[in-house]
Design a protein around this motif. Sequence first.
Motif, mmCIF file in Angstrom:
data_model
loop_
_atom_site.group_PDB
_atom_site.id
_atom_site.type_symbol
_atom_site.label_atom_id
_atom_site.label_comp_id
_atom_site.label_asym_id
_atom_site.label_seq_id
_atom_site.Cartn_x
_atom_site.Cartn_y
_atom_site.Cartn_z
ATOM 1 N N GLN A 146 79.475 -50.093 59.011
ATOM 2 C CA GLN A 146 78.892 -48.783 59.286
ATOM 3 C C GLN A 146 79.830 -47.643 58.904
ATOM 4 N N ASP A 166 67.860 -52.015 54.714
ATOM 5 C CA ASP A 166 66.427 -52.036 54.986
ATOM 6 C C ASP A 166 65.629 -52.552 53.790
ATOM 7 N N ALA A 174 73.065 -48.426 54.787
ATOM 8 C CA ALA A 174 71.907 -48.636 55.659
ATOM 9 C C ALA A 174 70.601 -48.652 54.864
ATOM 10 N N LYS A 175 70.518 -47.784 53.860
ATOM 11 C CA LYS A 175 69.314 -47.770 53.022
ATOM 12 C C LYS A 175 69.140 -49.115 52.334
ATOM 13 N N ALA A 234 79.486 -45.308 55.823
ATOM 14 C CA ALA A 234 78.398 -44.329 55.920
ATOM 15 C C ALA A 234 78.890 -43.066 56.613
ATOM 16 N N TYR A 235 79.716 -43.219 57.635
ATOM 17 C CA TYR A 235 80.250 -42.049 58.339
ATOM 18 C C TYR A 235 81.268 -41.311 57.473
ATOM 19 N N ALA A 286 65.861 -44.246 46.046
ATOM 20 C CA ALA A 286 66.172 -43.654 47.342
ATOM 21 C C ALA A 286 67.566 -43.030 47.371
ATOM 22 N N LYS A 290 78.371 -44.792 51.431
ATOM 23 C CA LYS A 290 77.594 -44.237 52.542
ATOM 24 C C LYS A 290 76.155 -44.739 52.592
#
Lengths: 308, 446
Positions: free
Chosen positions: B112, B405, B401-402, B115-116, B435, B398
């Motif tokens: 994660q 999914d 997450a995209k 991404a941050y 995306a 980053k």
Amino acid sequence: MAVQTPAAPPVPLPAPARARHPRRPRLTHWIFAGPATVLFAVFFAYPLGASFYQSFTSTENGRTTWVGLSQYARMLHDPSFLDSMVNTGLILVVQVPLMIGLALVLAVLLNQSWLRFRGTWRAVYFLPAVTTLVAYAVVFQVLLKTDGGLVNQTATALGLSPIDWLNDPTWARVALIGSMTWRWAGYNAVILLAGLQSIGREQHEAAAIDGAGTLTTYTKVILPQLRPVVLFCVITSTIGTLQLFDENYTLTKGGPDDATLTPVLYLYKVGFQQMDFGYAAAIAWVVVAVIAVISFLQFRFFGRERKR
Amino acid sequence: MHGQLTRRALLAAGGAAALTGVAGCATGGISNREAVRLAPGATGPLRGRITVWSWDSAAAALTRLAKKFEARHPGTAVHVVDIGYDNAYDKITVGLRADTGLADLLTVEGSQLPAYIGNFPKGLHDLTDLVGRHAGDFDKAAWKTVVSEEGRAFALPWDIGPLALYYRSDLFARAGVDPHSLRTWDDYVKAGVAVKEKTGTKLLIMDPNEDSFFPCLLQQQGHRWYKDGGKVALGTPQAVRALTLIKALGDRGLIRWERGWDGLVTATKEGKVASTPYAAWWSGTLTGEMPELKGKFGVVPLPAFTPGGPRTSNDGGSTLCIPAQSKNPRLAWAFTRFLLTDKDNQVSMLKREGLFPAYLPALKHPYLSAPQDYYGGQRAWRVFADLAPHIPPVERNKDGAKAKDIANKAVSGAVLRGHDPAGELRAAAAQLAGATGRETVSGSLR
């Protein structure tokens, strides 16, 4: 209704007594309206405006830029968003009529004079709507467990083969529709029941004297009068379906293969998990637009007949 | 839904408020600031108080070691808050966007963190000037998760999740399959068929909604969602090989579908599957929640895609980072160093909380070479410790997450709906490219 009469003679009206108090908003007015206005501005107007603005922006590497309509254009080519709209359409077409139909039957049954313990029945059917979401989710997860779940145990006992309810794209949709119906049919039944009870006994009697059977009485006399209540149920259910989030979030997280993904669940994922807030805001506004259009059409479609 | 207009309206308004309240601040707040560099220099005794956010066993480890730290540095207080895993990232994301409300030290998983770092370039303290001499002490793959694309460090790696194959020794013995003979994934599929025939047990558990096996199979082959400087890598031959393997397992009826962590734990405890290709930290769950299965598990390196290929991958593992909004970053950093660059503290967290250290010197500790009763006397930690340095480091950014999914959808499309893996991946790569506005890697499927 205010009917304009442009040719009215300019008769000078006697000054009303209240004219001495000018109708300018005074401090007292604002003190009374103040709390509501502040709350509305902070929690409604500001978020609405800000999210609308945000839907025209994109944040890349911490920098926010104006991108015009491109977030909206993205939706047209986004398979996940399109899937979520198809899923919602499917639920609207299948689940809402199913649930309202069931609610009508329940309401009519609950309205029968021969029914005993009516209050208890009403409460029983209403309970699912006030059940906490977590309890609801846990119960359905257990009921629908692939092996050992009550639903599959019953199916096996009846000689049917067990179904992988929540892990198969098609059955997951069926499970979602079923659980939504369980949760909300009773709620709508109680609203419809209130409508039924406002229709007096004399109408049943009059229909009977005119020779109408029970079925005819309901289809020709009672249901047409219930139309505004049904319309209310249909519209709120439609809006609810378009905003569907909690049921599928807790049951399936939108999966498998996006089979139970809805626009609001998708916008949550896009915004809070993928941190693409501009796109999420744009999706939110498309949902708002769709709800507005569909509600308007339903009002036109159902509402006009009422006036005849 | 259905009828609860007011509650819904409130929820919708709340959601919109959350979405946008956050936006308003972001535009005025963080964006005009440089990343705050935390530099050595300040001397004198540490003092003051910090709050640390974490969850589950990680929070337990922090609470335990915080007492030791406070005793060593009188005048300091470390307050650990278990914020729970489920909403942890919602909280952290909102806190970073609003530029307020976060703790002084945050637990963030390695998957994660990029991404941050990417989405909030000024949200975390830049630790580069402090960590310099520690960089080489951490596992290479874990180190990749804490540095930005420009090579600045924003966290220290805490634990890692080297993958190996956990197997049920009793079931494999009954099927007459020697787990040590599983050198490739083809061997694994064949073994699965044999085990299912002889014992009726399926081979492994997968989650139909939130799969983690596919990305692990990608990392085993040297990339995750992106490679070559941020290009989409969902359509690579490696990806096709990984998805084809999962489909082969599915087509032979070897996968048991279970949703979420609870499903995985329960089905394993009930003995529904014969193996689990999973990370080192799974061991803590086995020993903690299934003591009655003692002596029934063993661990071997992960099967490879090609003979002689890498025998491990990585799943999970956390880091500790200091938000820029922290009022006492110096104390937060001191506590971080105390926890993560101390051999004994790291080993104690493996012993007590099952957190497998990313700090390489800790892997040489004798504790990792001791035989373990739970695994029938096997030196299970040694297997993971030997695999850890071979975890293929992979590029991250980053947009993880995209990718997750979209890849999930491809996996369930191929395995549950029976679609062609190459076709699913081609569509997924195109969707991800759209995306994220990124290119797909050359040599991908067209």
